[in-house]
Design an enzyme around this catalytic site. Structure first.
Site, PDB file in Angstrom:
ATOM      1  N   GLY A 239      90.797  41.914 -32.981  1.00 55.27           N
ATOM      2  CA  GLY A 239      91.493  42.066 -31.710  1.00 55.27           C
ATOM      3  C   GLY A 239      91.316  43.377 -30.995  1.00 55.27           C
ATOM      4  N   ARG A 312      86.529  32.996 -18.039  1.00 57.29           N
ATOM      5  CA  ARG A 312      87.551  34.017 -18.210  1.00 57.29           C
ATOM      6  C   ARG A 312      88.258  34.421 -16.912  1.00 57.29           C
ATOM      7  NH1 ARG A 312      87.040  38.634 -19.715  1.00 57.29           N
ATOM      8  NH2 ARG A 312      88.886  38.766 -21.035  1.00 57.29           N
ATOM      9  N   CYS A 341      83.997  22.504  -7.815  1.00 58.92           N
ATOM     10  CA  CYS A 341      84.948  21.952  -6.858  1.00 58.92           C
ATOM     11  C   CYS A 341      86.384  22.196  -7.318  1.00 58.92           C
ATOM     12  CB  CYS A 341      84.676  20.459  -6.665  1.00 58.92           C
ATOM     13  SG  CYS A 341      85.542  19.765  -5.248  1.00 58.92           S
TER      14      CYS A 341
END
Length: 416
Positions: A239, A312, A341
């Site tokens: 992390g 992201r 779209c």
């Protein structure tokens, strides 16, 4: 991103101009730096000096075989969360004895695959999974090495969607229940409790949450040892964040020095499982401007890459630096949007961007982690090519998909 920089007015990855890659394979395309991957791994490995340790790469961040082979060849382990990632990791050359398998929903088939490869540990996340693993191992006459993944109830202080150590998270065994589950595991014939695992989240930019979680989980290790359990591995998770914009991010050495007293107290082999830190700044996505458009008071650069290629920004409102391939490109304020779209299809909004002309290529930086790995065929869009650069050489490491790939495996039944 030292391996990505301007030379003579052009943006390079190591010794290769990105414009050369854009011409050669087209856009969108992901580009990875071998040197950046190797540098990040070595930085992590050296930070743990003095501790018996194993640095694992979180395969979910980037599963490309060339990326995985690069890290496996350096001696890295692999942190996996699916049977497919196990298949990739083994095919790329990772030693199964350096593979750890996490995830809350491992199926019987996935447990069987892990047992067959004799992986280092299964990071067990519930009592039900422990029972399933014991039954599966018994069926095949094997014994599974287990680490208990515990939930220390510590907020990683990152995006809610990538925080995994809170009390209400689906991940891990509540800390208060871990000792009893460990005692239960000791009575099972076909599992061997060998470790403790934690992971509280991703893209952490402060060390306090991780250190606070380690205080709790290393206390658990001491308690388990006092109850007679031999804890040989302590997996501190991963992390560690990277700089996407202007974040002040601690490095591996700062991380390990802050954590060292707790890690040393375990007397165990320390495992860390970093994905973003090794791959994030080792990659960029190339995209070309298809159209320039103005609507009301807003200006748009419409690119050939969209949310299906890099999710992201749409999913996390994440920031990625956008660079021109020509250094002298002037700036403009605009949205960089894709062709999908959806109104949520964007790569950057309301930002100062290169004032690129139609046909110009741009580089979306820090896209080596959770970029291609999260891509899809939404809107029936073929996924992009992937390229690796090593010095002044480059090679396609995943071919661009074509329309025929979109329907591969689909069948029209006879009654139609």
């Amino acid at each position: 991103m030292e391996e990505f920089g301007y030379r003579g007015g052009e943006l390079y990855c190591e010794g290769v101009a990105l414009s050369e890659i854009a011409r050669g394979v087209g856009t969108p395309a992901y580009v990875y730096s071998r040197a950046a991957l190797e540098g990040a791994y070595r930085e992590l490995d050296e930070a743990f000096s003095g501790l018996d340790h194993l640095v694992c790469f979180a395969v979910k961040a980037n599963g490309n075989l060339a990326v995985l082979r690069t890290l496996a060849s350096l001696g890295a382990g692999a942190d996996i969360v699916s049977g497919g990632e196990l298949y990739r990791a083994v095919r790329a050359g990772f030693d199964p004895k350096k593979i750890v398998f996490a995830g809350v929903g491992k199926t019987g088939e996935e447990l069987t695959s892990g047992l067959g490869e004799r992986i280092l540990t299964f990071n067990v996340e519930s009592a039900a999974e422990l029972e399933q693993l014991n039954e599966t191992a018994a069926r095949y006459g094997k014994k599974a090495r287990v680490s208990l993944r515990v939930n220390p109830d510590v907020d990683a202080e990152s995006h809610p969607a990538i925080s995994t150590g809170n009390e209400d998270s689906k991940f891990g065994v509540p800390l208060a229940e871990a000792a009893a589950l460990a005692d239960h595991a000791a009575g099972l014939r076909c599992v061997e409790l060998v470790g403790v695992h934690q992971h509280i989240g991703s893209q952490m930019t402060r060390l306090d949450p991780l250190v606070n979680s380690l205080k709790k989980t290393t206390d658990l290790v001491a308690e388990l040892k006092s109850r007679g359990h031999e804890i040989r591995y302590f997996n501190m998770g991963g992390g560690l964040g990277i700089r996407y914009n202007d974040e002040n991010v601690p490095g591996p050495r700062e991380l390990v020095e802050a954590a060292r007293p707790y890690l040393e107290s375990t007397g165990a082999t320390i495992i860390c499982e970093m994905g973003r830190y090794m791959a994030g700044n080792a990659g960029a996505m190339l995209t070309s401007v298809v159209y320039r458009k103005r609507s009301g008071h807003k200006s748009f650069l419409v690119a050939d890459a969209g949310m299906n290629d890099l999710l992201r920004p749409s999913l996390y409102d994440a920031y990625h630096e956008i660079r021109a391939l020509k250094e002298d490109t002037p700036p403009t304020t605009a949205d960089l949007v894709g062709p999908v779209c959806e109104s949520g299809d964007f790569l950057a909004q309301g930002r100062e961007l290169p004032d690129a002309a139609e046909g110009d290529a741009l580089a979306v930086m820090s896209a080596g982690a959770y970029g291609f790995a999260m891509s899809s065929n939404y809107n029936s869009r073929p996924r992009p090519a992937e390229v690796m650069v090593s010095g002044d050489r480059w090679a396609v490491v995943r071919e661009r998909e074509h329309n025929a790939d979109l329907v591969k495996g689909e069948l029209v039944p006879a009654f139609l």
